[in-house]
Every structure is written in C-alpha cells, then in structure tokens.
Design an enzyme around this catalytic site. Structure first.
Site, PDB file in Angstrom:
ATOM      1  CB  SER A 196      35.934  32.673  31.933  1.00 51.18           C
ATOM      2  OG  SER A 196      35.840  33.681  32.898  1.00 51.18           O
TER       3      SER A 196
HETATM    4  N1  SAH Z   1      38.713  33.730  37.491  1.00 52.31           N
HETATM    5  C1  SAH Z   1      37.651  32.805  37.879  1.00 52.31           C
HETATM    6  C2  SAH Z   1      36.286  33.243  37.383  1.00 52.31           C
HETATM    7  C3  SAH Z   1      35.714  34.129  38.368  1.00 52.31           C
HETATM    8  S1  SAH Z   1      34.010  34.578  38.301  1.00 52.31           S
HETATM    9  C4  SAH Z   1      37.950  31.400  37.445  1.00 52.31           C
HETATM   10  O1  SAH Z   1      38.962  31.161  36.771  1.00 52.31           O
HETATM   11  O2  SAH Z   1      37.184  30.510  37.825  1.00 52.31           O
HETATM   12  C5  SAH Z   1      34.184  36.097  39.208  1.00 52.31           C
HETATM   13  C6  SAH Z   1      34.573  35.950  40.654  1.00 52.31           C
HETATM   14  O3  SAH Z   1      34.743  37.254  41.184  1.00 52.31           O
HETATM   15  C7  SAH Z   1      33.506  35.267  41.506  1.00 52.31           C
HETATM   16  O4  SAH Z   1      34.074  34.175  42.156  1.00 52.31           O
HETATM   17  C8  SAH Z   1      33.087  36.361  42.489  1.00 52.31           C
HETATM   18  O5  SAH Z   1      32.736  35.863  43.767  1.00 52.31           O
HETATM   19  C9  SAH Z   1      34.329  37.233  42.535  1.00 52.31           C
HETATM   20  N2  SAH Z   1      34.094  38.612  42.968  1.00 52.31           N
HETATM   21  C10 SAH Z   1      33.004  39.390  42.746  1.00 52.31           C
HETATM   22  N3  SAH Z   1      33.162  40.598  43.308  1.00 52.31           N
HETATM   23  C11 SAH Z   1      34.379  40.591  43.905  1.00 52.31           C
HETATM   24  C12 SAH Z   1      35.112  41.565  44.657  1.00 52.31           C
HETATM   25  N4  SAH Z   1      34.626  42.766  44.937  1.00 52.31           N
HETATM   26  N5  SAH Z   1      36.340  41.217  45.098  1.00 52.31           N
HETATM   27  C13 SAH Z   1      36.871  39.980  44.844  1.00 52.31           C
HETATM   28  N6  SAH Z   1      36.209  39.035  44.155  1.00 52.31           N
HETATM   29  C14 SAH Z   1      34.986  39.334  43.685  1.00 52.31           C
END
Ligand code: SAH
Length: 230
Positions: free
Chosen positions: A80
């Site tokens: 983000s």
């Molecule tokens: N917090 C992260 C940003 C994450 S982007 C950071 O600091 O970099 C969102 C993430 O959620 C992605 O890596 C994606 O693979 C994950 N995601 C999507 N659906 C999910 C689910 N059902 N359970 C766990 N993770 C999930």
C-alpha cells in the site's frame, strides 16, 4: 559519528553509510505524504521513519519505495501507499499489550509497522511465495514478534484468538464472520469492504458488552480478497 564508524567492522559501516540517503527519503515521505495529510500519532510517525520500506519491495521497483503510491510486489499483490499504511495504523491504534491479526501479509511491511507498536502480530497470506518471502524479510530484519502463516484469511487464526486488533489489507465484499468472532471485547477491526472499484474503509468496535459499532472512514482501493477455496 566518525569515531563510531571508525571502530565498527567494515560491513556494518558500509550498511550505515549506504542507508543515509534512504533515511532522508523516509523523513521526506513522512513529512510530505503522511503528516501533511493529518496523521498526528507520534508512535505511527516514529515507526514509519524507522522502517526500511525499500527492503520489503522487489529490487525491480525498489527505487520507487518512498514515492507517494502503492507498488506491485508480484502475484497481483501491492504494497500500500505509505499514507494508507499510516492511516490504517492510526485508526487501528495498536499498543503494547495487544495481539494483532493481519489478513494479507503481502510484502510484510504493514506487519513490520504493527510489530513495533503491538506485543504480537499474527499475519496470514494466501499466496505461498509471498508468505515465504515476507517471513524471510521479517526474520532477516529482526522483527521477532511477528508470525506469518500461509492460509486463507477468511478463516482467521482461531488457535490464537481472541485478538485485540484485526486489520485486513485485502478487500472482501463483507466483513468475514470468522474474523468478527475472533475479535475480542473492547477490540477494533479495520477493513476495506466492497467490490473491486467501490470500497470503503470500515472501522468496527466490539464494545465490552459485546455490542458492535461500525463506521466508514471514506473510500479506498485495495486488491480484492481471494475467496475461500471451500
Ligand atoms: N499488507 C501488505 C499489502 C497486501 S496486498 C503489505 O504491507 O505489503 C493484499 C494481500 O492480500 C496480497 O498479498 C494477497 O495475496 C493477500 N490476500 C488476498 N486474498 C487473501 C485471503 N483470502 N487470505 C489471505 N490473504 C489474502
């Protein structure tokens, strides 16, 4: 500083010197992107200054680490924008006795921020490669109170519940029931809720009597949460 550098072994000295311009970039990021938009919590500002965001980002886009934007980290995921990380952290208000659950580990950067403010962070990532690399990065950088698990965030982490704070960094259409159940009384949950292009940042409080309060903090865009396999 000169004296200090003179007595340190060479690799550490090189590291400290190499990191200097990035310290300046982080300072600029915090002032121009975070403080200027109204984030005031001194603890949030302190950890944003202290956390080496560039080390959570693939080398191909590392030079953009401190820009005012999200960045691709592979597998359709993004880290983000710094302001959004700061805003969500301020809204979550993690503090020392807290146990925090994060859904969507991605790069591990948000978890690293939370780990410096809370006692324990548990974070779940559905993409195995991201779970592995975030776990490695966090370990290498010494964030020892963060546990990464590969798995489905819809189910939460029942073995470690209840949590004082829960943060979702991928957007489901509705707040998953399992996560509401794993939020302790007096706890708070922050999540982007909605469809791909129409999401709101929702803040939920579970009061000490179990009553739920819900409010919106405005529009956001996160990657959609992948539905459960079953
Ligand atoms: N917090 C992260 C940003 C994450 S982007 C950071 O600091 O970099 C969102 C993430 O959620 C992605 O890596 C994606 O693979 C994950 N995601 C999507 N659906 C999910 C689910 N059902 N359970 C766990 N993770 C999930």
């Amino acid at each position: 500083m000169c004296l200090l550098l003179a007595i340190l072994p060479l690799p550490i000295t090189a590291l400290l010197m190499a990191d200097d311009p990035l310290t300046l970039q982080r300072e600029h990021m915090v002032r121009e992107q975070v403080e200027s938009r109204g984030i005031r919590n001194p603890d949030v500002l302190r950890v944003m200054r202290a956390t080496p965001r560039h080390l959570f980002i693939p080398v191909t886009v590392r030079s953009l680490a401190y820009q005012d934007r999200p960045l691709p980290i592979g597998y359709g995921a993004t880290i983000s924008q710094p302001y959004i990380v700061a805003l969500m952290t301020e809204l979550l208000a993690p503090a020392k006795p807290h146990r925090v659950l994060e859904i969507g580990t991605g790069s591990g950067y948000q978890a690293a921020i939370l780990g410096q403010l809370a006692s324990q962070v548990y974070t779940i990532e559905i993409v195995p490669e991201l779970a592995r690399s975030a776990g490695e990065t966090l370990r290498r950088l010494g964030y020892s109170n963060i546990t990464v698990r590969e798995g489905d965030g819809y189910k939460g982490w029942p073995e470690e519940a209840p949590f004082d704070r829960i943060i979702l960094t991928a957007a489901p259409p509705e707040v998953p029931q399992a996560l509401m159940a794993q939020l302790g009384r007096g706890g708070r949950l922050i999540a982007p809720i909605g469809t791909t292009w129409n999401q709101e940042l929702i803040v939920i409080e579970k009061k000490s009597d179990g009553k739920i309060q819900r409010r919106s903090d405005g529009g956001v865009i996160f990657v959609p949460m992948k539905p459960s396999a079953k």
